[in-house]
Every structure is written in C-alpha cells, then in structure tokens.
Design a protein around this motif. Structure first.
Motif, PDB file in Angstrom:
ATOM      1  N   MET A   1       0.828  -1.204   0.000  1.00  0.00           N
ATOM      2  CA  MET A   1       0.000   0.000   0.000  1.00  0.00           C
ATOM      3  C   MET A   1       0.864   1.256   0.000  1.00  0.00           C
ATOM      4  SD  MET A   1      -3.158  -1.129   2.468  1.00  0.00           S
ATOM      5  CE  MET A   1      -3.773   0.506   2.586  1.00  0.00           C
ATOM      6  N   VAL A   2       1.960   1.240   0.731  1.00  0.00           N
ATOM      7  CA  VAL A   2       2.868   2.387   0.728  1.00  0.00           C
ATOM      8  C   VAL A   2       3.512   2.539  -0.646  1.00  0.00           C
ATOM      9  CG1 VAL A   2       5.062   3.236   1.676  1.00  0.00           C
ATOM     10  CG2 VAL A   2       3.279   2.376   3.208  1.00  0.00           C
ATOM     11  N   ALA A   3       3.892   1.421  -1.260  1.00  0.00           N
ATOM     12  CA  ALA A   3       4.504   1.482  -2.592  1.00  0.00           C
ATOM     13  C   ALA A   3       3.524   2.050  -3.617  1.00  0.00           C
ATOM     14  CB  ALA A   3       4.970   0.090  -3.019  1.00  0.00           C
ATOM     15  N   ILE A   4       2.275   1.654  -3.531  1.00  0.00           N
ATOM     16  CA  ILE A   4       1.267   2.187  -4.456  1.00  0.00           C
ATOM     17  C   ILE A   4       1.016   3.660  -4.169  1.00  0.00           C
ATOM     18  CG2 ILE A   4      -1.159   2.062  -5.126  1.00  0.00           C
ATOM     19  CD1 ILE A   4      -0.994  -0.956  -4.772  1.00  0.00           C
ATOM     20  N   ALA A   5       0.976   4.040  -2.888  1.00  0.00           N
ATOM     21  CA  ALA A   5       0.721   5.436  -2.531  1.00  0.00           C
ATOM     22  C   ALA A   5       1.835   6.349  -3.037  1.00  0.00           C
ATOM     23  CB  ALA A   5       0.568   5.573  -1.027  1.00  0.00           C
ATOM     24  N   LEU A   6       3.065   5.850  -3.092  1.00  0.00           N
ATOM     25  CA  LEU A   6       4.191   6.668  -3.552  1.00  0.00           C
ATOM     26  C   LEU A   6       4.373   6.629  -5.065  1.00  0.00           C
ATOM     27  CD1 LEU A   6       6.766   5.836  -0.748  1.00  0.00           C
ATOM     28  CD2 LEU A   6       5.316   7.868  -0.963  1.00  0.00           C
ATOM     29  N   SER A   7       3.652   5.750  -5.751  1.00  0.00           N
ATOM     30  CA  SER A   7       3.797   5.642  -7.196  1.00  0.00           C
ATOM     31  C   SER A   7       2.810   6.568  -7.901  1.00  0.00           C
ATOM     32  CB  SER A   7       3.560   4.201  -7.650  1.00  0.00           C
ATOM     33  OG  SER A   7       2.184   3.897  -7.592  1.00  0.00           O
ATOM     34  N   SER A   8       2.893   6.579  -9.226  1.00  0.00           N
ATOM     35  CA  SER A   8       1.957   7.397  -9.997  1.00  0.00           C
ATOM     36  C   SER A   8       0.602   6.718 -10.141  1.00  0.00           C
ATOM     37  CB  SER A   8       2.537   7.683 -11.388  1.00  0.00           C
ATOM     38  OG  SER A   8       2.689   6.471 -12.095  1.00  0.00           O
ATOM     39  N   GLN A   9       0.488   5.506  -9.662  1.00  0.00           N
ATOM     40  CA  GLN A   9      -0.777   4.764  -9.749  1.00  0.00           C
ATOM     41  C   GLN A   9      -1.551   4.808  -8.432  1.00  0.00           C
ATOM     42  OE1 GLN A   9      -1.646   3.451 -12.686  1.00  0.00           O
ATOM     43  NE2 GLN A   9       0.257   4.228 -13.536  1.00  0.00           N
ATOM     44  N   ARG A  10      -1.410   5.899  -7.663  1.00  0.00           N
ATOM     45  CA  ARG A  10      -2.040   5.947  -6.347  1.00  0.00           C
ATOM     46  C   ARG A  10      -3.560   5.954  -6.411  1.00  0.00           C
ATOM     47  NH1 ARG A  10       0.361  11.059  -6.835  1.00  0.00           N
ATOM     48  NH2 ARG A  10       2.192  10.183  -5.864  1.00  0.00           N
ATOM     49  N   TRP A  11      -4.125   6.228  -7.589  1.00  0.00           N
ATOM     50  CA  TRP A  11      -5.580   6.176  -7.734  1.00  0.00           C
ATOM     51  C   TRP A  11      -6.100   4.758  -7.519  1.00  0.00           C
ATOM     52  CZ3 TRP A  11      -6.988   2.925 -11.636  1.00  0.00           C
ATOM     53  CH2 TRP A  11      -6.035   2.665 -12.612  1.00  0.00           C
ATOM     54  N   LEU A  12      -5.233   3.748  -7.649  1.00  0.00           N
ATOM     55  CA  LEU A  12      -5.657   2.368  -7.396  1.00  0.00           C
ATOM     56  C   LEU A  12      -6.055   2.152  -5.939  1.00  0.00           C
ATOM     57  CD1 LEU A  12      -3.029   0.403  -9.496  1.00  0.00           C
ATOM     58  CD2 LEU A  12      -5.471   0.567  -9.929  1.00  0.00           C
TER      59      LEU A  12
ATOM     60  N   TRP B   1      -7.937   4.030  -4.235  1.00  0.00           N
ATOM     61  CA  TRP B   1      -9.367   4.324  -4.093  1.00  0.00           C
ATOM     62  C   TRP B   1     -10.202   3.086  -4.395  1.00  0.00           C
ATOM     63  CZ3 TRP B   1     -10.546   8.066  -1.189  1.00  0.00           C
ATOM     64  CH2 TRP B   1      -9.776   9.214  -1.147  1.00  0.00           C
ATOM     65  N   TYR B   2      -9.769   2.274  -5.389  1.00  0.00           N
ATOM     66  CA  TYR B   2     -10.475   1.030  -5.668  1.00  0.00           C
ATOM     67  C   TYR B   2     -10.332   0.061  -4.498  1.00  0.00           C
ATOM     68  CZ  TYR B   2     -11.099   2.491 -10.471  1.00  0.00           C
ATOM     69  OH  TYR B   2     -11.455   3.178 -11.594  1.00  0.00           O
ATOM     70  N   LEU B   3      -9.148   0.016  -3.914  1.00  0.00           N
ATOM     71  CA  LEU B   3      -8.911  -0.861  -2.770  1.00  0.00           C
ATOM     72  C   LEU B   3      -9.785  -0.456  -1.594  1.00  0.00           C
ATOM     73  CD1 LEU B   3      -7.024  -3.075  -1.443  1.00  0.00           C
ATOM     74  CD2 LEU B   3      -5.665  -1.140  -0.664  1.00  0.00           C
ATOM     75  N   PHE B   4      -9.767   0.834  -1.247  1.00  0.00           N
ATOM     76  CA  PHE B   4     -10.562   1.303  -0.119  1.00  0.00           C
ATOM     77  C   PHE B   4     -12.060   1.235  -0.407  1.00  0.00           C
ATOM     78  CE2 PHE B   4      -6.669   3.987   0.920  1.00  0.00           C
ATOM     79  CZ  PHE B   4      -6.170   3.014   1.776  1.00  0.00           C
ATOM     80  N   GLY B   5     -12.435   1.489  -1.651  1.00  0.00           N
ATOM     81  CA  GLY B   5     -13.845   1.365  -2.013  1.00  0.00           C
ATOM     82  C   GLY B   5     -14.339  -0.068  -1.885  1.00  0.00           C
ATOM     83  N   GLY B   6     -13.528  -1.018  -2.320  1.00  0.00           N
ATOM     84  CA  GLY B   6     -13.900  -2.425  -2.187  1.00  0.00           C
ATOM     85  C   GLY B   6     -13.993  -2.851  -0.737  1.00  0.00           C
ATOM     86  N   MET B   7     -13.052  -2.380   0.074  1.00  0.00           N
ATOM     87  CA  MET B   7     -13.110  -2.724   1.504  1.00  0.00           C
ATOM     88  C   MET B   7     -14.329  -2.089   2.166  1.00  0.00           C
ATOM     89  SD  MET B   7      -9.135  -2.853   2.806  1.00  0.00           S
ATOM     90  CE  MET B   7      -8.927  -1.102   2.795  1.00  0.00           C
ATOM     91  N   GLY B   8     -14.637  -0.845   1.788  1.00  0.00           N
ATOM     92  CA  GLY B   8     -15.818  -0.186   2.337  1.00  0.00           C
ATOM     93  C   GLY B   8     -17.106  -0.882   1.921  1.00  0.00           C
ATOM     94  N   TYR B   9     -17.163  -1.301   0.654  1.00  0.00           N
ATOM     95  CA  TYR B   9     -18.347  -2.015   0.177  1.00  0.00           C
ATOM     96  C   TYR B   9     -18.519  -3.326   0.946  1.00  0.00           C
ATOM     97  CZ  TYR B   9     -21.229  -5.031  -2.710  1.00  0.00           C
ATOM     98  OH  TYR B   9     -22.186  -5.911  -3.132  1.00  0.00           O
ATOM     99  N   TRP B  10     -17.429  -4.076   1.109  1.00  0.00           N
ATOM    100  CA  TRP B  10     -17.569  -5.354   1.794  1.00  0.00           C
ATOM    101  C   TRP B  10     -17.878  -5.164   3.269  1.00  0.00           C
ATOM    102  CZ3 TRP B  10     -19.056  -9.489  -0.241  1.00  0.00           C
ATOM    103  CH2 TRP B  10     -19.083 -10.656   0.508  1.00  0.00           C
ATOM    104  N   LEU B  11     -17.373  -4.094   3.868  1.00  0.00           N
ATOM    105  CA  LEU B  11     -17.723  -3.797   5.253  1.00  0.00           C
ATOM    106  C   LEU B  11     -19.221  -3.509   5.361  1.00  0.00           C
ATOM    107  CD1 LEU B  11     -16.745  -3.346   8.153  1.00  0.00           C
ATOM    108  CD2 LEU B  11     -16.365  -0.952   7.534  1.00  0.00           C
ATOM    109  N   ALA B  12     -19.771  -2.783   4.381  1.00  0.00           N
ATOM    110  CA  ALA B  12     -21.217  -2.518   4.369  1.00  0.00           C
ATOM    111  C   ALA B  12     -22.004  -3.819   4.221  1.00  0.00           C
ATOM    112  CB  ALA B  12     -21.568  -1.546   3.248  1.00  0.00           C
ATOM    113  N   VAL B  13     -21.536  -4.721   3.353  1.00  0.00           N
ATOM    114  CA  VAL B  13     -22.205  -6.026   3.201  1.00  0.00           C
ATOM    115  C   VAL B  13     -22.139  -6.800   4.507  1.00  0.00           C
ATOM    116  CG1 VAL B  13     -22.074  -8.271   2.036  1.00  0.00           C
ATOM    117  CG2 VAL B  13     -21.894  -6.180   0.707  1.00  0.00           C
ATOM    118  N   GLU B  14     -21.000  -6.773   5.188  1.00  0.00           N
ATOM    119  CA  GLU B  14     -20.858  -7.472   6.469  1.00  0.00           C
ATOM    120  C   GLU B  14     -21.807  -6.903   7.519  1.00  0.00           C
ATOM    121  OE1 GLU B  14     -18.960  -9.965   7.755  1.00  0.00           O
ATOM    122  OE2 GLU B  14     -17.997 -10.495   5.873  1.00  0.00           O
ATOM    123  N   ILE B  15     -21.965  -5.579   7.544  1.00  0.00           N
ATOM    124  CA  ILE B  15     -22.865  -4.962   8.517  1.00  0.00           C
ATOM    125  C   ILE B  15     -24.310  -5.353   8.225  1.00  0.00           C
ATOM    126  CG2 ILE B  15     -23.804  -2.738   9.275  1.00  0.00           C
ATOM    127  CD1 ILE B  15     -20.935  -1.627   8.931  1.00  0.00           C
TER     128      ILE B  15
END
Length: 130
Positions: A30-41, A43-57
């Motif tokens: 995650m740190v490597a992605i955050a420091l790269s030019s592909q840091r927009w990825l 948002w997909y990671l956090f969005g997927g985790m947020g979606y699955w957290l909502a499904v779990e709730i």
C-alpha cells in the motif's frame, strides 16, 4: 463473522509469524502504491473494503434480526447492497430517455446549420492570407 477472521489473533493473544508477514506485505504494498503514480488504485482498494464492510454490517443485522442461515443472510445482504446501484441506473435510464429526444433535436439543428464539405471555423477565425 467472516470479517473478524481477517484480524485473527492466536488464543494466546500474540500474532503468528504468518500474520506479521502478511500484514507487513500488505502495508508495504500500500505504501509502494501510494508513492507511485498509480495511487488512484488505492481508491479502488478502499472502495472495495468499504463495500464489503457494508455487506458485512447488513449481513450481521439480518443474521440477528431475521431467522436466516449465514449463507442466506450473505446473499440477501449482497442483494440489498445492490439496490442503490439499481436505483441509480433506473434514474439514469429514465433521465436520459427524456434528454435523448432533446439531444437528437439539437444535433439535427446543428447538422442543418453546416453545409457539407465546408470547413468549420470558430467565430473569431481570421484567415492568414486574403
């Protein structure tokens, strides 16, 4: 709850070496992605985790309030989580059904304004040579 198994700790309260290695790799990537030019990825990671957290709730609420098996509550939770998406798609379809007639008429007016094979210039165009 399946979400808690991700953060499992041994019965002694210590993390196993596999857990430390796994979480270390996760944080490092995650740190490597955050420091790269592909840091927009991220948002997909956090969005997927947020979606699955909502499904779990939703699944947890269904499991406690409604008499369903764990599998049925997951399927129902995923179906419920798709309702906003279906509503948004329905809204867009109905909105563009009304707009499409207007857009078609506007395109026809613009096409009738131009004569075929004539160059299209901006309003402030001045030719270089007369």
């Amino acid at each position: 709850m399946m979400f808690l198994t991700i953060f499992s700790i041994d019965s002694m309260g210590t993390w196993s070496s596999d857990a430390v290695l796994g979480y270390g790799l996760l944080v490092g990537l995650m740190v490597a992605i955050a420091l790269s030019s592909q840091r927009w990825l991220l948002w997909y990671l956090f969005g997927g985790m947020g979606y699955w957290l909502a499904v779990e709730i939703i699944q947890s609420v269904l499991l406690n309030w409604v008499v369903l098996s764990e599998w049925h509550s997951y399927v129902t939770a995923i179906g419920i989580s798709w309702l906003p998406l279906c509503g948004w798609i329905l809204y867009r379809v109905l909105r563009y059904d009304n707009v499409s007639q207007t857009m078609t008429q506007e395109r026809e007016r613009e096409a009738a304004r131009y004569i075929e094979h004539s160059p299209v210039y901006d309003d402030g165009y001045e030719p270089r040579f007369h």
